[in-house]
Design a protein around this motif. Structure first.
Motif, PDB file in Angstrom:
ATOM      1  N   PHE A 196       5.113   2.774   0.582  1.00 31.65           N
ATOM      2  CA  PHE A 196       4.027   1.853   0.895  1.00 31.65           C
ATOM      3  C   PHE A 196       3.768   0.856  -0.238  1.00 31.65           C
ATOM      4  CE2 PHE A 196       3.082   5.101   4.068  1.00 31.65           C
ATOM      5  CZ  PHE A 196       2.721   4.314   5.150  1.00 31.65           C
ATOM      6  N   PHE A 197       3.994   1.282  -1.472  1.00 36.32           N
ATOM      7  CA  PHE A 197       3.688   0.444  -2.625  1.00 36.32           C
ATOM      8  C   PHE A 197       4.656  -0.729  -2.780  1.00 36.32           C
ATOM      9  CE2 PHE A 197       4.382  -0.501  -7.168  1.00 36.32           C
ATOM     10  CZ  PHE A 197       3.141  -1.044  -7.454  1.00 36.32           C
ATOM     11  N   PHE A 198       5.965  -0.489  -2.659  1.00 28.13           N
ATOM     12  CA  PHE A 198       6.934  -1.540  -2.943  1.00 28.13           C
ATOM     13  C   PHE A 198       6.829  -2.740  -2.011  1.00 28.13           C
ATOM     14  CE2 PHE A 198       8.955   1.408  -5.860  1.00 28.13           C
ATOM     15  CZ  PHE A 198       9.225   0.537  -6.905  1.00 28.13           C
ATOM     16  N   PRO A 199       6.648  -2.573  -0.715  1.00 25.21           N
ATOM     17  CA  PRO A 199       6.449  -3.773   0.116  1.00 25.21           C
ATOM     18  C   PRO A 199       5.183  -4.547  -0.255  1.00 25.21           C
ATOM     19  CG  PRO A 199       7.133  -1.942   1.482  1.00 25.21           C
ATOM     20  CD  PRO A 199       6.847  -1.384   0.113  1.00 25.21           C
ATOM     21  N   LEU A 200       4.102  -3.833  -0.577  1.00 18.11           N
ATOM     22  CA  LEU A 200       2.882  -4.528  -1.003  1.00 18.11           C
ATOM     23  C   LEU A 200       3.116  -5.302  -2.298  1.00 18.11           C
ATOM     24  CD1 LEU A 200       0.001  -1.998  -0.275  1.00 18.11           C
ATOM     25  CD2 LEU A 200       0.608  -4.069   0.980  1.00 18.11           C
ATOM     26  N   LEU A 201       3.801  -4.669  -3.232  1.00 22.37           N
ATOM     27  CA  LEU A 201       4.119  -5.332  -4.487  1.00 22.37           C
ATOM     28  C   LEU A 201       4.988  -6.566  -4.233  1.00 22.37           C
ATOM     29  CD1 LEU A 201       3.999  -5.377  -7.595  1.00 22.37           C
ATOM     30  CD2 LEU A 201       6.047  -3.921  -7.580  1.00 22.37           C
ATOM     31  N   ALA A 202       5.990  -6.424  -3.395  1.00 20.24           N
ATOM     32  CA  ALA A 202       6.877  -7.548  -3.074  1.00 20.24           C
ATOM     33  C   ALA A 202       6.103  -8.691  -2.419  1.00 20.24           C
ATOM     34  CB  ALA A 202       8.006  -7.081  -2.159  1.00 20.24           C
ATOM     35  N   LEU A 203       5.207  -8.355  -1.498  1.00 22.26           N
ATOM     36  CA  LEU A 203       4.384  -9.380  -0.860  1.00 22.26           C
ATOM     37  C   LEU A 203       3.510 -10.095  -1.884  1.00 22.26           C
ATOM     38  CD1 LEU A 203       3.302  -7.468   2.352  1.00 22.26           C
ATOM     39  CD2 LEU A 203       4.528  -9.639   2.300  1.00 22.26           C
ATOM     40  N   PHE A 204       2.858  -9.314  -2.724  1.00 23.94           N
ATOM     41  CA  PHE A 204       1.957  -9.891  -3.723  1.00 23.94           C
ATOM     42  C   PHE A 204       2.723 -10.798  -4.687  1.00 23.94           C
ATOM     43  CE2 PHE A 204      -0.202  -9.799  -7.845  1.00 23.94           C
ATOM     44  CZ  PHE A 204      -1.421 -10.343  -7.477  1.00 23.94           C
ATOM     45  N   LEU A 205       3.853 -10.329  -5.197  1.00 19.75           N
ATOM     46  CA  LEU A 205       4.639 -11.141  -6.129  1.00 19.75           C
ATOM     47  C   LEU A 205       5.138 -12.411  -5.458  1.00 19.75           C
ATOM     48  CD1 LEU A 205       6.613  -8.356  -8.032  1.00 19.75           C
ATOM     49  CD2 LEU A 205       4.618  -9.660  -8.832  1.00 19.75           C
ATOM     50  N   LEU A 243      -5.835 -14.893   5.407  1.00 18.32           N
ATOM     51  CA  LEU A 243      -5.393 -13.797   6.281  1.00 18.32           C
ATOM     52  C   LEU A 243      -4.544 -12.748   5.576  1.00 18.32           C
ATOM     53  CD1 LEU A 243      -4.540 -15.868   9.486  1.00 18.32           C
ATOM     54  CD2 LEU A 243      -6.678 -14.727   8.879  1.00 18.32           C
ATOM     55  N   ILE A 244      -4.384 -12.869   4.276  1.00 11.36           N
ATOM     56  CA  ILE A 244      -3.505 -11.956   3.539  1.00 11.36           C
ATOM     57  C   ILE A 244      -3.822 -10.478   3.777  1.00 11.36           C
ATOM     58  CG2 ILE A 244      -3.041 -11.149   1.176  1.00 11.36           C
ATOM     59  CD1 ILE A 244      -2.234 -13.906   0.488  1.00 11.36           C
ATOM     60  N   PRO A 245      -5.073 -10.046   3.766  1.00  9.98           N
ATOM     61  CA  PRO A 245      -5.313  -8.610   3.996  1.00  9.98           C
ATOM     62  C   PRO A 245      -4.741  -8.114   5.330  1.00  9.98           C
ATOM     63  CG  PRO A 245      -7.294  -9.637   3.142  1.00  9.98           C
ATOM     64  CD  PRO A 245      -6.334 -10.747   3.444  1.00  9.98           C
ATOM     65  N   LEU A 246      -4.858  -8.927   6.369  1.00  4.00           N
ATOM     66  CA  LEU A 246      -4.324  -8.514   7.674  1.00  4.00           C
ATOM     67  C   LEU A 246      -2.796  -8.590   7.708  1.00  4.00           C
ATOM     68  CD1 LEU A 246      -7.072 -10.127   9.853  1.00  4.00           C
ATOM     69  CD2 LEU A 246      -6.592  -7.692   9.624  1.00  4.00           C
ATOM     70  N   VAL A 247      -2.244  -9.570   7.048  1.00  2.00           N
ATOM     71  CA  VAL A 247      -0.781  -9.672   6.971  1.00  2.00           C
ATOM     72  C   VAL A 247      -0.225  -8.467   6.222  1.00  2.00           C
ATOM     73  CG1 VAL A 247       1.131 -11.012   5.999  1.00  2.00           C
ATOM     74  CG2 VAL A 247      -0.741 -12.183   7.185  1.00  2.00           C
ATOM     75  N   TYR A 248      -0.826  -8.124   5.097  1.00  2.00           N
ATOM     76  CA  TYR A 248      -0.378  -6.963   4.330  1.00  2.00           C
ATOM     77  C   TYR A 248      -0.525  -5.687   5.155  1.00  2.00           C
ATOM     78  CZ  TYR A 248      -0.106  -9.573  -0.123  1.00  2.00           C
ATOM     79  OH  TYR A 248       0.233 -10.435  -1.123  1.00  2.00           O
ATOM     80  N   ALA A 249      -1.649  -5.543   5.835  1.00  2.69           N
ATOM     81  CA  ALA A 249      -1.867  -4.356   6.676  1.00  2.69           C
ATOM     82  C   ALA A 249      -0.811  -4.265   7.765  1.00  2.69           C
ATOM     83  CB  ALA A 249      -3.268  -4.391   7.287  1.00  2.69           C
TER      84      ALA A 249
END
Length: 185
Positions: free
Chosen positions: A58-67, A77-83
């Motif tokens: 779960f962490f690595f995709p979130l990290l990749a998205l954030f970076l 809309l980032i919170p919903l996209v990340y979710a």
């Protein structure tokens, strides 16, 4: 003790190629590409399917998205996209130890569909481009169809690349092959 260390080494050798593929996919997100033709959905699916540590999955995709968003930019809309991409990780968890072409195809389709549903609903609900009526929601979904096809095509292309590369590594790189002990547990 030696068998335990061997099992830990095997897990490490199986995790490192997966992480390398996830990092490659993350880097490709900021490369020029058609709208929504990105590796992120497939990366999240792949992460859930192959990383044994659920926290990392779960962490690595979130990290990749954030970076990636540091370079691309942040939006409302980032919170919903990340979710939504975390839902793809959960779909990937369903694939664990059952990665067949048919299941990967189904999981890829489910991931693209849920992303389309979630993000278009968010556009309708939280942005001002569409009236908050049933016809406004329908118009939003209709306007999103071209993006859906790009999302599906990108997810399918990158899922084939990620899962195919990983299967290739498992088959031809001895250190990354499943140990018989961990395959049976």
């Amino acid at each position: 003790m030696n068998a335990e260390m061997s099992q830990k080494e095997n897990l490490l050798y199986r995790t490192l190629p997966a992480l390398a593929l996830i990092l490659l996919a993350a880097a490709l997100r900021i490369a020029p590409h058609p709208w929504n033709f990105t590796p992120v959905g497939a990366m999240a699916l792949f992460s859930g399917a192959v990383l044994r540590d659920r926290r990392l999955a779960f962490f690595f995709p979130l990290l990749a998205l954030f970076l990636g968003d540091i370079f691309i930019g942040f939006h409302k809309l980032i919170p919903l996209v990340y979710a939504s991409f975390l839902v793809n990780v959960a779909i990937g968890l369903w694939l664990r130890d059952r990665c067949t072409i048919a299941r990967i195809t189904l999981a890829t389709l489910l991931g693209a569909v849920q992303f389309f549903i979630v993000t278009n609903f968010a556009v309708w609900q939280f942005l001002s481009g569409y009236p908050h009526t049933t016809s406004g929601l329908a118009a939003c979904y209709i306007a999103g169809i071209p993006f859906f096809w790009n999302t599906l095509a990108g997810d399918a292309f990158y899922a084939a690349l990620l899962f195919g590369s990983y299967a290739f590594a498992e088959r031809f790189i001895p250190a990354s092959q499943r140990s018989t002990q961990s395959a049976s547990s």
